[in-house]
Write a protein that holds these residues in place. Structure first.
Motif, PDB file in Angstrom:
ATOM      1  N   ASP A 270      57.590  49.703 -40.663  1.00 26.42           N
ATOM      2  CA  ASP A 270      57.534  50.216 -39.304  1.00 26.42           C
ATOM      3  C   ASP A 270      57.580  49.096 -38.311  1.00 26.42           C
ATOM      4  OD1 ASP A 270      57.398  52.742 -40.339  1.00 26.42           O
ATOM      5  OD2 ASP A 270      55.195  52.854 -40.240  1.00 26.42           O
ATOM      6  N   ARG A 271      56.905  47.986 -38.574  1.00 27.71           N
ATOM      7  CA  ARG A 271      56.947  46.848 -37.656  1.00 27.71           C
ATOM      8  C   ARG A 271      58.350  46.295 -37.511  1.00 27.71           C
ATOM      9  NH1 ARG A 271      51.655  43.382 -39.704  1.00 27.71           N
ATOM     10  NH2 ARG A 271      50.055  44.927 -39.085  1.00 27.71           N
ATOM     11  N   GLU A 272      59.042  46.187 -38.624  1.00 29.93           N
ATOM     12  CA  GLU A 272      60.417  45.654 -38.537  1.00 29.93           C
ATOM     13  C   GLU A 272      61.319  46.603 -37.763  1.00 29.93           C
ATOM     14  OE1 GLU A 272      61.673  45.042 -42.471  1.00 29.93           O
ATOM     15  OE2 GLU A 272      60.385  43.286 -42.821  1.00 29.93           O
ATOM     16  N   GLY A 273      61.182  47.926 -37.906  1.00 29.06           N
ATOM     17  CA  GLY A 273      62.008  48.891 -37.176  1.00 29.06           C
ATOM     18  C   GLY A 273      61.784  48.800 -35.688  1.00 29.06           C
ATOM     19  N   ARG A 274      60.461  48.660 -35.309  1.00 30.57           N
ATOM     20  CA  ARG A 274      60.178  48.555 -33.879  1.00 30.57           C
ATOM     21  C   ARG A 274      60.717  47.247 -33.313  1.00 30.57           C
ATOM     22  NH1 ARG A 274      53.874  50.700 -33.641  1.00 30.57           N
ATOM     23  NH2 ARG A 274      54.322  52.870 -34.299  1.00 30.57           N
ATOM     24  N   ALA A 275      60.709  46.214 -34.089  1.00 25.24           N
ATOM     25  CA  ALA A 275      61.223  44.920 -33.602  1.00 25.24           C
ATOM     26  C   ALA A 275      62.743  44.949 -33.459  1.00 25.24           C
ATOM     27  CB  ALA A 275      60.790  43.805 -34.559  1.00 25.24           C
ATOM     28  N   ARG A 276      63.424  45.788 -34.223  1.00 24.52           N
ATOM     29  CA  ARG A 276      64.883  45.845 -34.134  1.00 24.52           C
ATOM     30  C   ARG A 276      65.370  46.671 -32.947  1.00 24.52           C
ATOM     31  NH1 ARG A 276      66.293  47.097 -40.473  1.00 24.52           N
ATOM     32  NH2 ARG A 276      65.700  45.026 -41.289  1.00 24.52           N
ATOM     33  N   TRP A 277      64.594  47.582 -32.437  1.00 23.26           N
ATOM     34  CA  TRP A 277      65.050  48.455 -31.352  1.00 23.26           C
ATOM     35  C   TRP A 277      65.485  47.684 -30.106  1.00 23.26           C
ATOM     36  CZ3 TRP A 277      66.901  52.998 -31.163  1.00 23.26           C
ATOM     37  CH2 TRP A 277      66.582  53.950 -32.113  1.00 23.26           C
ATOM     38  N   PRO A 278      64.740  46.728 -29.629  1.00 21.77           N
ATOM     39  CA  PRO A 278      65.236  45.977 -28.440  1.00 21.77           C
ATOM     40  C   PRO A 278      66.574  45.307 -28.687  1.00 21.77           C
ATOM     41  CG  PRO A 278      62.901  45.566 -28.780  1.00 21.77           C
ATOM     42  CD  PRO A 278      63.374  46.290 -29.996  1.00 21.77           C
ATOM     43  N   TRP A 279      66.741  44.742 -29.866  1.00 24.42           N
ATOM     44  CA  TRP A 279      68.026  44.077 -30.163  1.00 24.42           C
ATOM     45  C   TRP A 279      69.175  45.087 -30.230  1.00 24.42           C
ATOM     46  CZ3 TRP A 279      68.386  39.068 -29.821  1.00 24.42           C
ATOM     47  CH2 TRP A 279      67.228  38.270 -29.959  1.00 24.42           C
ATOM     48  N   LEU A 280      68.893  46.255 -30.803  1.00 24.36           N
ATOM     49  CA  LEU A 280      69.930  47.277 -30.858  1.00 24.36           C
ATOM     50  C   LEU A 280      70.291  47.760 -29.452  1.00 24.36           C
ATOM     51  CD1 LEU A 280      68.748  49.404 -33.938  1.00 24.36           C
ATOM     52  CD2 LEU A 280      70.718  47.857 -33.815  1.00 24.36           C
ATOM     53  N   ALA A 281      69.267  47.958 -28.622  1.00 24.48           N
ATOM     54  CA  ALA A 281      69.536  48.412 -27.251  1.00 24.48           C
ATOM     55  C   ALA A 281      70.337  47.372 -26.478  1.00 24.48           C
ATOM     56  CB  ALA A 281      68.195  48.697 -26.536  1.00 24.48           C
ATOM     57  N   ALA A 282      69.954  46.095 -26.673  1.00 20.64           N
ATOM     58  CA  ALA A 282      70.698  45.035 -25.984  1.00 20.64           C
ATOM     59  C   ALA A 282      72.143  44.980 -26.463  1.00 20.64           C
ATOM     60  CB  ALA A 282      70.005  43.681 -26.212  1.00 20.64           C
ATOM     61  N   GLY A 283      72.373  45.174 -27.760  1.00 20.76           N
ATOM     62  CA  GLY A 283      73.732  45.155 -28.281  1.00 20.76           C
ATOM     63  C   GLY A 283      74.567  46.306 -27.738  1.00 20.76           C
ATOM     64  N   VAL A 284      73.925  47.502 -27.676  1.00 19.41           N
ATOM     65  CA  VAL A 284      74.654  48.652 -27.124  1.00 19.41           C
ATOM     66  C   VAL A 284      74.986  48.411 -25.656  1.00 19.41           C
ATOM     67  CG1 VAL A 284      74.474  51.099 -26.542  1.00 19.41           C
ATOM     68  CG2 VAL A 284      73.689  50.281 -28.768  1.00 19.41           C
ATOM     69  N   TRP A 285      74.049  47.836 -24.909  1.00 25.66           N
ATOM     70  CA  TRP A 285      74.288  47.546 -23.482  1.00 25.66           C
ATOM     71  C   TRP A 285      75.438  46.568 -23.301  1.00 25.66           C
ATOM     72  CZ3 TRP A 285      73.456  49.339 -18.909  1.00 25.66           C
ATOM     73  CH2 TRP A 285      73.599  48.512 -17.791  1.00 25.66           C
TER      74      TRP A 285
END
Length: 217
Positions: free
Chosen positions: A11-26
């Motif tokens: 769960d910690r790793e998933g939450r840490a990946r969300w900002p990077w995914l959002a930045a990549g989509v942006w």
């Protein structure tokens, strides 16, 4: 005693990946918008250039129509056309055609440029014909009339030899008496008529800058 819930490592790793995914989509969205804007600007630029070129061609065609009307007016009412006017008109048309040829490619505008050149050539031919006709008319009007050869006021009667010297006998026109016969030697004058020489069969007179040879009967 209550033990706090500690999130699992996944769960910690998933939450840490969300900002990077959002930045990549942006970043992907921004890149896509930038590409769309660039393509749109390129198309607008090309359309603006094409519109400017069409407007330039239309203005040139309008100018040529006006020149054709002027040429027709000159043809109907001939007026002196100088070589300088022709050269100035041709230079202005050549400059406009040069700008059109530079602004258009040889593939999509070659036919239009050739048509304009043909019309310009036709205008030049008509102007040259009008100028030639006007120059010929002016030349004929400026030519002085041919001087009329004066007619002698006397008749040559014959040639006489006295004391080894030749004399020309002349009589006034319509004279019926031999008393009106005069003898002239070379160098004598009768009125404005000057006897230059006496030849075997003709007498040479000088009158008002003209030389007149009269046959001796």
């Amino acid at each position: 005693m209550n033990v706090p819930n500690i999130p699992a490592p996944s769960d910690r790793e998933g939450r840490a990946r969300w900002p990077w995914l959002a930045a990549g989509v942006w970043l992907l969205l921004v890149s896509a918008l930038t590409i769309v804007n660039s393509v749109g600007l390129s198309r607008l630029t090309e359309q603006s250039r094409a519109s400017a070129q069409d407007a330039h061609v239309q203005a040139l065609a309008t100018r040529i129509d006006a020149l054709e009307e002027q040429a027709e007016a000159v043809k109907r009412q001939p007026a002196p056309v100088t070589r300088g006017d022709l050269d100035a008109t041709r230079q202005a048309l050549d400059e406009r055609l040069a700008r059109v040829e530079q602004a258009h490619t040889a593939d999509d505008r070659a036919s239009e440029v050739q048509a304009l050149q043909a019309r310009v050539g036709a205008i030049e031919d008509r102007l040259k014909r009008v100028a030639t006709n006007v120059a010929e008319a002016l030349r004929r009007a400026a030519e002085p009339p041919k001087p009329k050869v004066p007619e002698p006021p006397f008749n040559v009667v014959g040639l006489e030899l006295r004391g080894g010297e030749r004399f020309l006998s002349v009589a006034a026109r319509g004279a019926a008496s031999v008393r009106n016969v005069r003898l002239l030697r070379e160098g004598d004058t009768l009125g404005a008529w000057h006897l230059q020489s006496i030849e075997a069969h003709a007498a040479v007179f000088r009158i008002d800058g003209h030389t007149l040879r009269i046959a001796i009967p």
